[in-house]
Design an enzyme around this catalytic site. Sequence first.
Site, PDB file in Angstrom:
ATOM      1  N   HIS A 140       0.850  -1.191   0.000  1.00 39.79           N
ATOM      2  CA  HIS A 140       0.000   0.000   0.000  1.00 39.79           C
ATOM      3  C   HIS A 140       0.884   1.239   0.000  1.00 39.79           C
ATOM      4  CE1 HIS A 140      -3.396   2.596   0.709  1.00 39.79           C
ATOM      5  NE2 HIS A 140      -2.866   3.058   1.830  1.00 39.79           N
ATOM      6  N   GLY A 155       2.716   5.091   4.293  1.00 40.25           N
ATOM      7  CA  GLY A 155       2.173   5.795   5.452  1.00 40.25           C
ATOM      8  C   GLY A 155       0.719   5.433   5.671  1.00 40.25           C
ATOM      9  N   SER A 157      -3.326   5.541   5.961  1.00 44.89           N
ATOM     10  CA  SER A 157      -4.337   6.049   5.041  1.00 44.89           C
ATOM     11  C   SER A 157      -4.744   7.469   5.423  1.00 44.89           C
ATOM     12  CB  SER A 157      -5.559   5.129   5.066  1.00 44.89           C
ATOM     13  OG  SER A 157      -6.544   5.582   4.174  1.00 44.89           O
ATOM     14  N   GLY A 158      -4.788   8.359   4.414  1.00 45.83           N
ATOM     15  CA  GLY A 158      -5.197   9.737   4.643  1.00 45.83           C
ATOM     16  C   GLY A 158      -4.091  10.676   5.048  1.00 45.83           C
ATOM     17  N   GLY A 160      -1.639  11.714   3.204  1.00 43.20           N
ATOM     18  CA  GLY A 160      -1.267  12.637   2.130  1.00 43.20           C
ATOM     19  C   GLY A 160      -0.322  12.063   1.096  1.00 43.20           C
ATOM     20  N   SER A 162      -0.984  10.408  -1.836  1.00 45.19           N
ATOM     21  CA  SER A 162      -1.376  10.720  -3.215  1.00 45.19           C
ATOM     22  C   SER A 162      -1.250  12.202  -3.508  1.00 45.19           C
ATOM     23  CB  SER A 162      -2.811  10.245  -3.470  1.00 45.19           C
ATOM     24  OG  SER A 162      -2.908   8.835  -3.346  1.00 45.19           O
ATOM     25  N   ASP A 179      -1.770   4.081  -4.759  1.00 46.34           N
ATOM     26  CA  ASP A 179      -2.595   3.286  -3.845  1.00 46.34           C
ATOM     27  C   ASP A 179      -2.034   1.878  -3.628  1.00 46.34           C
ATOM     28  OD1 ASP A 179      -4.962   3.030  -2.145  1.00 46.34           O
ATOM     29  OD2 ASP A 179      -5.590   1.534  -3.624  1.00 46.34           O
ATOM     30  N   GLU A 204      -5.810   8.774  -7.060  1.00 43.71           N
ATOM     31  CA  GLU A 204      -7.013   9.166  -6.337  1.00 43.71           C
ATOM     32  C   GLU A 204      -6.698  10.291  -5.353  1.00 43.71           C
ATOM     33  OE1 GLU A 204     -10.173   7.504  -2.985  1.00 43.71           O
ATOM     34  OE2 GLU A 204      -8.630   6.176  -3.802  1.00 43.71           O
TER      35      GLU A 204
END
Length: 313
Positions: A140, A155, A157-158, A160, A162, A179, A204
């Site tokens: 991931h 890192g 999820s959320g 930063g 992407s 992703d 995304e």
Amino acid sequence: MTNSVSVKQLVDAMEDITVISGEEYLNRNIPVSDLSRPGLELTGYFSYYPQDRIQLLGKTEISFTDKMTSEERTIVMRKMCQDETPAFLIARGMIPPEELIKAAKEKEIPVLSSPRSTTRLASNITNFLEEKLAERLSVHGVLVDIYGMGVIITGDSGIGKSETALELIQRGHRLVADDRVELYMLDERRIVGEPPEILRNLIEIRGVGVVDVVNLFGVGAVRLTKSVDLVVNLELWDRNKEYDRLGSNLDSLRVFNVDVQKINIPVRTGRNLAIIIEMAAMNTRAKAMGYDATRTFERNLEKLIQKNSMENI
């Protein structure tokens, strides 16, 4: 996870390979990347016949069959056509024996041809099969090509990942995968990453949705695969944690049997992560070339200490 490869995938990937017979049997599976050149088998020796490999016949093998009688060729070709045999491949565009075509049809095995030399053909196919059959690991994160360095951003999820990758793309770097990154071992020292086919060229961004990088930035903003040189792990800033300030505490992430250098970057408001990761990639490449800023600092510090010591004598 290990992928499987069919004869059809091989034919589609190699533009110079054509089907002589058995086009309806191209769905046969190729289980191993090794090829077999059946020289001993043509003499009737089948004690160690690698029947699960593609059987590659070059000028030597075809010339040998020309000296055999039709009955001898029929016996040998039928023995070579086993249930596990993926395909027969004729190099240099030579004409295969009719007995081989007939025996292969009986066992529903395709017979292929290529104008390339036997050695070059074997090398190209082996490289293709090793890549496709290599063990896979899904990670991931986001893989970006930064100044020729393959950098995986990981890192929670959320955090930063992407968004940081998008800024790196705007700065002229290239996206490989967002992703989810599929990793495989190319050789004893190199790990290669690529995107799952469904996510290729896509990124995304929360609040915006899925973005097609090629449509927005052009084909120069993406690449299909990249060897992995650095892992950058983003983590929320913890004031109680001691972070490396000199770059002397080297960390690594073990992927298969290869250690990939890893650094941890704390995330908090005001830090430009894209520029920091860009500098981390450049610094890693400089170290690989023998230029280490940490060592320069340590030498300068040592000289300063020695100078102060001399002045105090």
